[in-house]
Scaffold this motif. Structure first.
Motif, short mmCIF file in Angstrom:
data_model
loop_
_atom_site.label_atom_id
_atom_site.label_comp_id
_atom_site.label_asym_id
_atom_site.label_seq_id
_atom_site.Cartn_x
_atom_site.Cartn_y
_atom_site.Cartn_z
N UNK A 157 54.34 10.23 104.48
CA UNK A 157 53.17 10.55 103.66
C UNK A 157 51.88 10.30 104.45
N UNK A 158 51.85 9.23 105.22
CA UNK A 158 50.69 8.93 106.06
C UNK A 158 50.50 10.00 107.12
N UNK A 159 51.60 10.41 107.72
CA UNK A 159 51.55 11.45 108.75
C UNK A 159 50.98 12.75 108.19
N UNK A 160 51.43 13.13 107.02
CA UNK A 160 50.91 14.35 106.40
C UNK A 160 49.45 14.17 106.00
N UNK A 161 49.10 12.95 105.60
CA UNK A 161 47.70 12.67 105.26
C UNK A 161 46.75 12.97 106.40
#
Length: 268
Positions: free
Chosen positions: A244-248
């Motif tokens: 989720x952080x990566x996509x953020x």
């Protein structure tokens, strides 16, 4: 009443193409269908739903009022016409499609008429689409807090709309994401492709799962049964916190839909 997390969109689909798409979606287990007056496919959507054999009570139908019908004497008649085309007595959700600041009808007027349509029983819920924070606040002032069920907005890993979605959450307005795959651009993104390989999933499933885990609803469309089936599997995919952080980090204010005269001044 709640907004289903996963539905099938029908933007740009007409004639037998939209009939087949909705028919396949319902057969595969979809139970929410999104259309709009301007899509010019409500009659075909209604035909597919009627011929599916699935009880009306099990299918969540959303339509949207087009800007030509915002005037007080046009909005409700136009919705009645939509109901006739859809072959239903009531839709589950009716949205104002665009704020259209240049349409000549004040927001306060068309929101009040939309609320009247709900009071008449033509729609179970009402909402807005493509509104910014300021316009949403004005809409709430007209219809009352808790009356706007959802705000449907362009939202993808490239356009995450954090300020707006935070505001909507604070106002207890659900976010519905459209263009979640950014016209397919997301499918070619190396980061999304890496996550797809990690999870043995498709890039589309990764993007849709991300939006779902953010708490949003999604309404992807497809003319291919295999893609409709594959997209639905996103509901079973669990991304971890690192994913989720990566996509953020893919946020780039990548807006793709911004029609002059219809769109507001977007929140940065």
């Amino acid at each position: 009443m709640h907004i289903p997390a996963f539905g099938v969109g029908t933007f740009r689909l007409q004639g037998q193409t939209v009939i087949d798409s909705v028919t396949n979606a319902l057969d595969l287990g979809y139970r929410a269908v999104d259309t709009a007056q301007i899509y010019e496919n409500e009659a075909e959507v209604g035909q597919a739903i009627a011929e599916s054999g699935i009880p009306r009570s099990e299918i969540f139908i959303t339509t949207k009022i087009w800007t030509d019908h915002y005037a007080k004497d046009k909005l409700i008649p136009s919705l009645r016409e939509s109901l006739d085309k859809l072959r239903v007595d009531q839709v589950d959700l009716t949205l104002i499609h665009w704020p259209a600041p240049d349409c000549g009808v004040p927001l306060e007027s068309y929101m009040a008429t939309l609320a009247e349509a709900k009071a008449l029983g033509l729609t179970k819920m009402i909402g807005v689409s493509n509104f910014n924070i300021d316009l949403t606040a004005r809409a709430i002032e007209v219809v009352g807090k808790g009356q706007i069920a959802t705000s449907q907005i362009e939202l993808s890993p490239y356009l995450q709309n954090r300020r707006l979605t935070a505001y909507l959450a604070a106002q207890q307005i659900h976010t519905t994401s459209y263009m979640t795959l950014a016209y397919g651009k997301i499918l070619q993104d190396p980061t999304i492709q890496q996550l797809a390989a990690k999870h043995d999933a498709t890039p589309a499933q990764i993007a849709l799962a991300w939006a779902l885990q953010m708490g949003h609803s999604v309404i992807p469309s497809s003319t291919k049964r295999a893609n409709l089936q594959s997209n639905l599997l996103a509901t079973r995919l669990q991304l971890d916190a690192e994913d989720m952080t990566t996509i953020g980090h893919l946020e780039r204010n990548g807006r793709l839909v911004n029609p002059e005269g219809l769109a507001p001044a977007w929140d940065e």
